[in-house]
Design a protein around this motif. Structure first.
Motif, PDB file in Angstrom:
ATOM      1  N   TYR A 388       0.881  -1.127  -0.025  1.00 17.36           N
ATOM      2  CA  TYR A 388       0.153  -0.103  -0.001  1.00 17.36           C
ATOM      3  C   TYR A 388       0.688   1.095  -0.086  1.00 17.36           C
ATOM      4  O   TYR A 388       1.718   1.455  -0.798  1.00 17.36           O
ATOM      5  N   LEU A 389       0.903   2.073   0.985  1.00 15.94           N
ATOM      6  CA  LEU A 389       1.463   3.425   0.894  1.00 15.94           C
ATOM      7  C   LEU A 389       2.425   3.339   2.005  1.00 15.94           C
ATOM      8  O   LEU A 389       2.423   2.965   3.077  1.00 15.94           O
ATOM      9  N   ASP A 492      -3.754   1.954   8.811  1.00 20.90           N
ATOM     10  CA  ASP A 492      -2.754   0.661   9.005  1.00 20.90           C
ATOM     11  C   ASP A 492      -3.411  -0.429   9.910  1.00 20.90           C
ATOM     12  O   ASP A 492      -2.813  -1.266  10.221  1.00 20.90           O
ATOM     13  N   ASP A 534      -4.678   3.968  -2.010  1.00 21.08           N
ATOM     14  CA  ASP A 534      -4.110   2.981  -1.609  1.00 21.08           C
ATOM     15  C   ASP A 534      -2.907   2.589  -2.561  1.00 21.08           C
ATOM     16  O   ASP A 534      -2.149   1.784  -2.525  1.00 21.08           O
ATOM     17  N   ASP A 535      -2.780   3.406  -3.575  1.00 21.16           N
ATOM     18  CA  ASP A 535      -1.819   3.419  -4.722  1.00 21.16           C
ATOM     19  C   ASP A 535      -0.932   4.541  -4.477  1.00 21.16           C
ATOM     20  O   ASP A 535      -1.304   5.692  -4.772  1.00 21.16           O
ATOM     21  N   ARG A 561      -4.617   4.145   2.912  1.00 15.84           N
ATOM     22  CA  ARG A 561      -4.253   2.676   3.412  1.00 15.84           C
ATOM     23  C   ARG A 561      -2.829   2.556   3.531  1.00 15.84           C
ATOM     24  O   ARG A 561      -1.956   2.821   2.657  1.00 15.84           O
ATOM     25  N   GLY A 563       1.024   0.801   4.664  1.00 15.91           N
ATOM     26  CA  GLY A 563       1.492  -0.344   4.684  1.00 15.91           C
ATOM     27  C   GLY A 563       2.400  -0.386   6.162  1.00 15.91           C
ATOM     28  O   GLY A 563       2.639   0.689   6.785  1.00 15.91           O
TER      29      GLY A 563
END
Length: 574
Positions: A388-389, A492, A534-535, A561, A563
């Motif tokens: 994710y981010l 998260d 999320d990208d 979202r 990571g």
């Protein structure tokens, strides 16, 4: 006029633009009286939010924000927010409804000992017992909240003082009992009580604006501090939120810090004092800098847990403390030079006595080199791959998107702490966080108060997904009142600041795991704009879209979202 009108008259005379509340029958006359006098009534979905919003108004305007809540559970719901304001030294006014004067202690609806509940958490608390007392007591609350070490003040207002006299007389008459001697005696007693309750009310009138001057530090420690600066080779300045209580003079304070020329660390509400990229401001490696410094000035910063109870300052260093609080100035470690008074005024006066700043250039350069090394490490961590981010990279992109008129609100643990390493407030009074109490749940109220105080500014509220749960219903408040904030939820799926330590030390994440909730859909359900992110390739585009929607007057939530990363590995939560 009824008692609610008298409250509103005082608020208008004190320049109060907003009243934050959650409605209740005990306080309805206050809300109606305020609206009739042009005071904007902002009703929230939780009483704590109303107090947090009043707190934000206090911090940004320098004038007490005001919240009014109903009796019993309405008041008890505010305790955490009031305590946060007390510890952060915010001057605010809390108005609490209460049961009628004759019904206290008799099992009336929502009747509790409210003074016992609130008194430990405020500077001053009082109960009005007659309508004629409302004005002087409320004006006293404004005076006490602002003077010396500021803080919250509480005024309890029984229901029968707030409604108009004919209504209250009818209510008491209906409860006047039957015939006979007992009924007559009861009616006589009630008549006497009502006469005392309303006696002199027609002469009540609001007075002029009440303002407190910052307490002036004495000359003797000022001279000693100037002499210590003359001898210092590696001086260091730490400025805290208390130094910015005199909001009207923050520009003079910033100029004084520049004139002093000391390397400076800014904490909590003082962040942004020198703008975005000032060469005097250091951002990293504070503990190492304190250990190397031979003179340390704490301006509005106590030696609490944030400085390891004073142990971050080496014993051989000259320690100078300027603080409004007699208790805080000697907390955990007695300073070599103590200036009891406003720390902002202390720095402004010290700057006129200080030696030329050029003599410390080598010391500043050494600290800048440390900052540069840490910034380079952060850049490498931002580039690390993540599902994710990457939260560090997300914060870097938010930093790049922020305009100069932005105000930042931080409400969370791991995500907000990450943001504090990367995101730089653009100027003074443009950063709001809970302060030393570390309260989660401040974000919605702070963002609400900030946007109302500065409607032209972009208000960005950075939430951890755990903290966001406290204020999620306030999306409804933003929509109803047209409060176009930009909320970024770092999602998260966990209470990550706690999980880092708990998992490492105890090997179990029980209680720290959350769902990766679609908060953007929740926002849409309340009528706000919800954006899913999320990208990492879409971050810049999504931030731009959020800004566009906010400029059009719509509150926005970005569900980011995240990571997992090791960026804050080893951090502790207590």
């Amino acid at each position: 006029m009824h008692g609610g009108d008298l409250v509103a008259e005082v608020l208008r005379a004190q320049g109060v633009p907003f009243l934050f509340t959650l409605c209740g029958g005990h306080i309805s006359p206050i809300l109606v009286g305020c609206k009739a006098r042009g005071i904007r009534v902002i009703d929230t979905r939780h009483e704590a939010t109303a107090v947090f919003a009043a707190d934000a108004v206090s911090r940004l305007s320098g004038r007490p924000g005001v919240a009014a809540v109903t009796a019993g559970p309405g008041l008890s719901n505010t305790v955490t927010a009031v305590k946060n304001a007390q510890i952060a030294q915010s001057p605010l006014i809390l108005l609490g409804g209460a049961t009628a004067t004759l019904l206290k202690g008799r099992g009336s609806l929502q009747d509790i000992d409210q003074m016992a509940l609130l008194r430990p958490h405020v500077k001053w608390a009082a109960t009005a017992r007659r309508v004629a007392e409302i004005v002087p007591l409320l004006e006293r609350a404004f005076a006490v909240a602002q003077e010396g070490v500021p803080g919250p003040a509480f005024l309890e207002l029984p229901l029968d003082l707030l409604y108009d006299e004919p209504t209250v007389r009818r209510l008491y008459g209906a409860a006047g009992g039957g015939g006979g001697l007992a009924g007559r005696a009861l009616r006589l007693y009630m008549g006497a009580h009502l006469a005392r309750l309303f006696g002199g009310a027609d002469r009540a009138a609001a007075g002029p604006l009440i303002a407190a001057q910052p307490p002036v530090p004495p000359d003797e420690p000022l001279g000693r501090a100037a002499a210590a600066l003359e001898r210092a080779e590696r001086p260091l300045l730490l400025v805290g939120a208390q130094a910015l209580l005199d909001t009207a003079n923050v520009g003079l304070l910033a100029a004084a810090v520049e004139r002093l020329g000391l390397p400076v660390y800014l904490s909590s509400g003082a962040r942004g004092l020198l703008g975005k990229d000032h060469p005097l401001q250091m951002r990293h490696q504070r503990r190492a800098a304190l250990k190397d410094a031979d003179l340390v000035i704490l301006a509005g910063v106590p030696c609490d847990f944030r400085l390891d109870y004073g142990r971050h300052i080496r014993r051989r260093a000259t320690y100078v403390a300027a603080n409004r609080s007699r208790a805080d100035i000697a907390l955990n470690r007695r300073p070599d030079i103590a200036a009891l008074g406003d720390p902002g005024l202390f720095l402004r006066r010290l700057a006129m006595l200080a030696p030329p700043a050029a003599r410390w250039a080598f010391w500043r350069e050494a600290l800048i080199d440390r900052d540069d090394a840490r910034n380079a490490a952060i850049s490498r961590q931002a580039a690390a791959p993540s599902a994710y981010l990457n939260p560090v990279q997300l914060c870097r992109e938010i930093e790049a998107a922020l305009p100069d008129d932005s105000i930042l609100v931080g409400d969370g643990g791991d995500f907000v702490a990450t943001a504090s390493y990367v995101i730089r407030p653009r100027g003074p009074l443009r950063w709001l966080d809970p302060g030393p109490y570390g309260t989660l749940g401040v974000g919605a109220g702070f963002a609400l108060g900030a946007k109302l105080c500065r409607p032209e500014a972009e208000v960005w509220a950075l939430f951890g997904d755990g903290a966001f749960g406290y204020g999620v219903a306030e999306l409804d408040t933003f929509v109803r009142h047209g409060i176009a904030v930009i909320a970024v939820v770092g999602n998260d799926a966990g209470w990550t600041q706690i999980a880092r330590e708990q998992g490492e030390m105890l090997g179990d994440l029980v209680g720290t795991e959350l769902a990766a909730t679609d908060y953007h859909r929740v926002a849409e359900g309340f009528g706000a704009a919800g954006l899913a992110l999320d990208d990492p390739e879409l971050t810049e585009e999504t931030l731009a879209q959020a800004r566009s929607l906010a400029r059009a007057g719509r509150p926005v939530l970005i569900n980011a979202r995240l990571g997992k990363t090791d960026f804050r590995k080893g951090s502790i939560s207590v």
